[in-house]
Design an enzyme around this catalytic site. Sequence first.
Site, PDB file in Angstrom:
ATOM      1  N   LYS A 105      39.184  18.181  87.870  1.00  0.00           N
ATOM      2  CA  LYS A 105      39.132  18.999  89.086  1.00  0.00           C
ATOM      3  C   LYS A 105      37.824  18.761  89.853  1.00  0.00           C
ATOM      4  O   LYS A 105      37.785  18.895  91.076  1.00  0.00           O
ATOM      5  CB  LYS A 105      39.339  20.477  88.741  1.00  0.00           C
ATOM      6  CG  LYS A 105      40.771  20.791  88.315  1.00  0.00           C
ATOM      7  CD  LYS A 105      41.763  20.510  89.447  1.00  0.00           C
ATOM      8  CE  LYS A 105      43.192  20.866  89.107  1.00  0.00           C
ATOM      9  NZ  LYS A 105      44.108  20.674  90.256  1.00  0.00           N
TER      10      LYS A 105
ATOM     11  N   TYR B 262      39.799  18.671  81.753  1.00  0.00           N
ATOM     12  CA  TYR B 262      40.422  19.373  82.883  1.00  0.00           C
ATOM     13  C   TYR B 262      39.379  19.656  83.969  1.00  0.00           C
ATOM     14  O   TYR B 262      39.609  19.378  85.157  1.00  0.00           O
ATOM     15  CB  TYR B 262      41.090  20.679  82.433  1.00  0.00           C
ATOM     16  CG  TYR B 262      41.692  21.437  83.596  1.00  0.00           C
ATOM     17  CD1 TYR B 262      42.831  20.959  84.237  1.00  0.00           C
ATOM     18  CD2 TYR B 262      41.107  22.605  84.087  1.00  0.00           C
ATOM     19  CE1 TYR B 262      43.373  21.621  85.335  1.00  0.00           C
ATOM     20  CE2 TYR B 262      41.637  23.274  85.180  1.00  0.00           C
ATOM     21  CZ  TYR B 262      42.769  22.780  85.803  1.00  0.00           C
ATOM     22  OH  TYR B 262      43.290  23.448  86.895  1.00  0.00           O
TER      23      TYR B 262
HETATM   24  P1  NDP Z   1      52.558  25.337  87.094  1.00  0.00           P
HETATM   25  O1  NDP Z   1      52.589  24.773  85.726  1.00  0.00           O
HETATM   26  O2  NDP Z   1      53.336  26.572  87.370  1.00  0.00           O
HETATM   27  O3  NDP Z   1      52.974  24.221  88.172  1.00  0.00           O
HETATM   28  C1  NDP Z   1      52.517  22.901  88.059  1.00  0.00           C
HETATM   29  C2  NDP Z   1      53.383  22.011  88.924  1.00  0.00           C
HETATM   30  O4  NDP Z   1      52.905  20.652  88.832  1.00  0.00           O
HETATM   31  C3  NDP Z   1      54.831  21.996  88.486  1.00  0.00           C
HETATM   32  O5  NDP Z   1      55.651  22.097  89.632  1.00  0.00           O
HETATM   33  C4  NDP Z   1      55.001  20.636  87.839  1.00  0.00           C
HETATM   34  O6  NDP Z   1      56.318  20.157  88.071  1.00  0.00           O
HETATM   35  C5  NDP Z   1      54.001  19.803  88.618  1.00  0.00           C
HETATM   36  N1  NDP Z   1      53.622  18.584  87.902  1.00  0.00           N
HETATM   37  C6  NDP Z   1      52.985  18.470  86.722  1.00  0.00           C
HETATM   38  N2  NDP Z   1      52.868  17.177  86.368  1.00  0.00           N
HETATM   39  C7  NDP Z   1      53.460  16.454  87.354  1.00  0.00           C
HETATM   40  C8  NDP Z   1      53.692  15.068  87.567  1.00  0.00           C
HETATM   41  N3  NDP Z   1      53.268  14.148  86.680  1.00  0.00           N
HETATM   42  N4  NDP Z   1      54.341  14.681  88.688  1.00  0.00           N
HETATM   43  C9  NDP Z   1      54.773  15.593  89.583  1.00  0.00           C
HETATM   44  N5  NDP Z   1      54.585  16.918  89.437  1.00  0.00           N
HETATM   45  C10 NDP Z   1      53.936  17.337  88.333  1.00  0.00           C
HETATM   46  O7  NDP Z   1      51.006  25.576  87.408  1.00  0.00           O
HETATM   47  P2  NDP Z   1      50.233  26.037  88.746  1.00  0.00           P
HETATM   48  O8  NDP Z   1      51.171  26.367  89.822  1.00  0.00           O
HETATM   49  O9  NDP Z   1      49.241  27.032  88.324  1.00  0.00           O
HETATM   50  O10 NDP Z   1      49.435  24.681  89.083  1.00  0.00           O
HETATM   51  C11 NDP Z   1      49.406  24.095  90.367  1.00  0.00           C
HETATM   52  C12 NDP Z   1      48.020  23.526  90.632  1.00  0.00           C
HETATM   53  O11 NDP Z   1      47.075  24.596  90.678  1.00  0.00           O
HETATM   54  C13 NDP Z   1      47.517  22.559  89.562  1.00  0.00           C
HETATM   55  O12 NDP Z   1      46.888  21.462  90.194  1.00  0.00           O
HETATM   56  C14 NDP Z   1      46.496  23.399  88.806  1.00  0.00           C
HETATM   57  O13 NDP Z   1      45.510  22.616  88.195  1.00  0.00           O
HETATM   58  C15 NDP Z   1      45.937  24.243  89.920  1.00  0.00           C
HETATM   59  N6  NDP Z   1      45.239  25.463  89.528  1.00  0.00           N
HETATM   60  C16 NDP Z   1      45.868  26.417  88.768  1.00  0.00           C
HETATM   61  C17 NDP Z   1      45.189  27.562  88.405  1.00  0.00           C
HETATM   62  C18 NDP Z   1      45.811  28.612  87.548  1.00  0.00           C
HETATM   63  O14 NDP Z   1      45.079  29.465  87.032  1.00  0.00           O
HETATM   64  N7  NDP Z   1      47.106  28.638  87.371  1.00  0.00           N
HETATM   65  C19 NDP Z   1      43.813  27.792  88.852  1.00  0.00           C
HETATM   66  C20 NDP Z   1      43.258  26.735  89.635  1.00  0.00           C
HETATM   67  C21 NDP Z   1      43.956  25.624  89.960  1.00  0.00           C
HETATM   68  P3  NDP Z   1      57.217  19.318  87.021  1.00  0.00           P
HETATM   69  O15 NDP Z   1      56.811  19.756  85.641  1.00  0.00           O
HETATM   70  O16 NDP Z   1      58.616  19.674  87.401  1.00  0.00           O
HETATM   71  O17 NDP Z   1      56.868  17.882  87.323  1.00  0.00           O
HETATM   72  C1  8X3 Z   2      42.662  26.639  86.208  1.00  0.00           C
HETATM   73  C2  8X3 Z   2      41.803  27.765  85.984  1.00  0.00           C
HETATM   74  O1  8X3 Z   2      41.244  29.012  83.888  1.00  0.00           O
HETATM   75  O2  8X3 Z   2      41.301  26.642  83.645  1.00  0.00           O
HETATM   76  O3  8X3 Z   2      42.173  25.719  87.102  1.00  0.00           O
HETATM   77  O4  8X3 Z   2      39.548  27.642  84.922  1.00  0.00           O
HETATM   78  S1  8X3 Z   2      40.943  27.727  84.523  1.00  0.00           S
END
Ligand code: NDP
Ligand code: 8X3
Length: 254
Positions: A158, A154
């Site tokens: 990133k 992961y």
């Molecule tokens: P969620 O799981 O709530 O949302 C993730 C979204 O990504 C969903 O809408 C999902 O939609 C979509 N997704 C996953 N796989 C696919 C695919 N193959 N094609 C299209 N859409 C896809 O998590 P977050 O909102 O937290 O995550 C959003 C972004 O933020 C990610 O890139 C994550 O790595 C990043 N992030 C999150 C952090 C956290 O602590 N939450 C911290 C730092 C970064 P569906 O399943 O309907 O396809």
């Molecule tokens: C997601 C945040 O907790 O995996 O990007 O570092 S963490």
Amino acid sequence: SSRLRGKNVLITGASSGIGEACARHFAQAGSNLLLAARRKDRLEKLKKDLESQHSQIKVSTFELDVRNRAKVQATAATFGDVDVLVNNAGLVIGLEKLEDITEEAMDTMIDTNVKGLVHVTQAVLPGMRARDRGHIINIGSVAGQQAYGNGSIYCGSKAAVASISKALLFETIDTAIRISEINPGMVETEFSMVRFKGDKSKADSVYKGVHPLDGNDIAETVVFVAGRPEHVNIAEMLVFPTNQAAATTVYRKP
Ligand code: NDP
Ligand code: 8X3
């Protein structure tokens, strides 16, 4: 910002968490929305919601798996002009030592977080280049800047997003296209439920004793970044909850 009114904003992963919150905040700013994710039912519900609250905007939904390059290309052909692309779709599977990570988990993370982001960018950037306008906002992570144990793939995915964002700054330097990278710390979304395959107690324990960010906190920063004047590019942003200092260093209230 009134600068976002009438702009066409494509958000990947708009069915949940940060992406869904971005959709709500861009709608509030008067932008038209192109919402993509695999779960079309959720996007339809969101579209209804947004159109009932904001009569002047247009919302389109796309059932799209960003891993499928051909489908991304074919779908993008129907988008029209994209002014802002928010590359947000992404996920983490598991929390394991490198030698224990399955090929399936590795492929899912790299195919979604890295290759998926590239697929969508390849589908949208040529149009931006032809129009000499546009803004690509990549959702990276603090995990791309600081690796942590049991997060190798992961974190690596990133880190790739960070490198790709920085390379794109060079590749678009002679254009009006902006490339921005927003790196969130801990955000409470469905992220940990996906990581731990629906184990709610494991997911909840991630946020125990902390006041994490929520999707809205990141959506506010995304809309802020998108809403700057055209000669201003916020190339990079690190956004933590107040009680976080590094990828795995959070203060938990006893
Ligand atoms: P969620 O799981 O709530 O949302 C993730 C979204 O990504 C969903 O809408 C999902 O939609 C979509 N997704 C996953 N796989 C696919 C695919 N193959 N094609 C299209 N859409 C896809 O998590 P977050 O909102 O937290 O995550 C959003 C972004 O933020 C990610 O890139 C994550 O790595 C990043 N992030 C999150 C952090 C956290 O602590 N939450 C911290 C730092 C970064 P569906 O399943 O309907 O396809
Ligand atoms: C997601 C945040 O907790 O995996 O990007 O570092 S963490």
